[in-house]
Design an enzyme around this catalytic site. Sequence first.
Site, PDB file in Angstrom:
ATOM      1  N   HIS A 174       0.816  -1.224   0.000  1.00  0.00           N
ATOM      2  CA  HIS A 174       0.000   0.000   0.000  1.00  0.00           C
ATOM      3  C   HIS A 174       0.845   1.266   0.000  1.00  0.00           C
ATOM      4  CE1 HIS A 174      -3.236  -2.709   0.577  1.00  0.00           C
ATOM      5  NE2 HIS A 174      -2.941  -3.004   1.819  1.00  0.00           N
ATOM      6  N   ALA A 175       1.684   1.431   1.003  1.00  0.00           N
ATOM      7  CA  ALA A 175       2.485   2.651   1.114  1.00  0.00           C
ATOM      8  C   ALA A 175       3.470   2.764  -0.050  1.00  0.00           C
ATOM      9  CB  ALA A 175       3.230   2.674   2.446  1.00  0.00           C
ATOM     10  N   TYR A 189      -9.397  -8.057  13.962  1.00  0.00           N
ATOM     11  CA  TYR A 189     -10.240  -7.955  12.772  1.00  0.00           C
ATOM     12  C   TYR A 189     -10.067  -9.154  11.841  1.00  0.00           C
ATOM     13  CZ  TYR A 189     -12.033  -3.183  13.336  1.00  0.00           C
ATOM     14  OH  TYR A 189     -12.702  -2.069  13.754  1.00  0.00           O
ATOM     15  N   VAL A 223      16.320  -6.826  -0.424  1.00  0.00           N
ATOM     16  CA  VAL A 223      17.409  -5.956   0.019  1.00  0.00           C
ATOM     17  C   VAL A 223      17.936  -6.532   1.327  1.00  0.00           C
ATOM     18  CG1 VAL A 223      18.054  -3.651   0.779  1.00  0.00           C
ATOM     19  CG2 VAL A 223      16.471  -3.936  -1.138  1.00  0.00           C
ATOM     20  N   GLY A 246       3.773   3.628   6.054  1.00  0.00           N
ATOM     21  CA  GLY A 246       3.022   2.382   6.151  1.00  0.00           C
ATOM     22  C   GLY A 246       3.308   1.576   7.400  1.00  0.00           C
ATOM     23  N   CYS A 290      -6.595  -6.849   3.302  1.00  0.00           N
ATOM     24  CA  CYS A 290      -7.859  -6.734   4.038  1.00  0.00           C
ATOM     25  C   CYS A 290      -8.987  -7.482   3.320  1.00  0.00           C
ATOM     26  CB  CYS A 290      -8.237  -5.262   4.222  1.00  0.00           C
ATOM     27  SG  CYS A 290      -8.159  -4.293   2.708  1.00  0.00           S
TER      28      CYS A 290
END
Length: 454
Positions: free
Chosen positions: A10-11, A157, A79, A279, A42
Amino acid sequence: MKVAVIGCTHAGTAAIVNTAQLYPDAEITVYERNDNISFLSCGIALYVGGVVKDPQGLFYSSPEKLAELGVKTNMRHEVIAVDTKAKTLRARNLANGQEFDDTYDKLIMTTGSWPIVPKLEGMDLDGILLSKNYNHSNTIIERAQQVNRITVVGAGYIGVELVEAFQMNGKQVTLIDGEERILSKYLDEEFTAPTEQSLKDHGITLALGEKVSSFAGENGKITKVITSKGEHETELVILCIGFRPNTELLKNQVEMLPNGAIIVNNYMETSAPDVFAAGDSCAIHYNPTGKNAYIPLATNAVRMGTLVARNLVAQTIPYMGTQGTSGIKIYEDNIAGTGLTEEAARGEGMEVDSVMITDNYRPEFMPTFEQVQLKVVFERATRRILGAQIMSKMDLTQSINTISVCIQNKMTVDQLAFIDFFFQPHYNKPWNFLNTAGLQALQQTLPVKETALV
């Protein structure tokens, strides 16, 4: 300008796309250890439950799309070292094992998080799975089809959504958590109690207040989960205990929280020059407390990633912080929360009060008028709103976004009583239930004689 990006979910995706658009002449190189990018984790429970039929819809970018922006994406590249003083990194091609060095002018750390995996006896048994990425979701679906008894460890969640999905697929499901309540980080007992009852009504076994001590098996396969209170027979275990930031690369090179989350300023800059982070790999400014906190949410990630690009060359747009706003749908209940729960606020040592209302969301003369349950938590001395939670069979969760804005702007519960909301019988009452909560909070503070006149 040479930009290196480590990690692309996402980020990372947000940072890369915006950097490419803002600085078309920049040389952007991405290092991603997985074979896919931008997976919406999600959506795993929806995929597992069969609600999402085509998993490709859970991806919103690809190396090909990034290439169209002039971005070089090194897939299956890990990395293995970063030197922030020399502005160099060392990467390994996971396909052939070849290692090479690279340099950068700006480094963007969007390495995300990884599930917490406990060191317990029996962890090496076949049938103990994680739930984080696309490959995990495919493994869960494949293995779940072959078994009947499934145990989920962790009642956050993801865990709660998964047990619902498994139950709806006809499985015999057990949910284990060391806390006495499900979703205890997000909701107070007034909301978790009816949700727990709903899970039980659907045949899900709740083993709360039980800490997993070990796993047992036969012929190398999981057969039992052993806890502080007993044993649970199972054929498959999904671990949903929580997440840790992936930040070993920058250990002792930038400031971090004790759990390893990178600390950034309002412009997403770390304590190392020209090193940015966003993130799940970093801490965020949590507005209800004014402190740094670790709250891994996709919404935080995309905002922070976008801000990295905006602030890459100069401090332009500051981060506004977060309220940790989130929502969940469990069977027929639509639930959302923002900011601190009452329990969490007291745990922070804050003196708080709360107001709880149960009302019909629209006039009773309408054909239907579902009930809504709303709780607002506020600071006793200042009456500043700190958090709120909502539950209804009707989807009223967007109201929590309104409260999030209130917290963002340090509004009081008294101001909430008189905020201007529209009225239309299809949607609400002349006094919106958010107003009603504020009015009730006001009434709670009136002297006895004055209260009698209200």
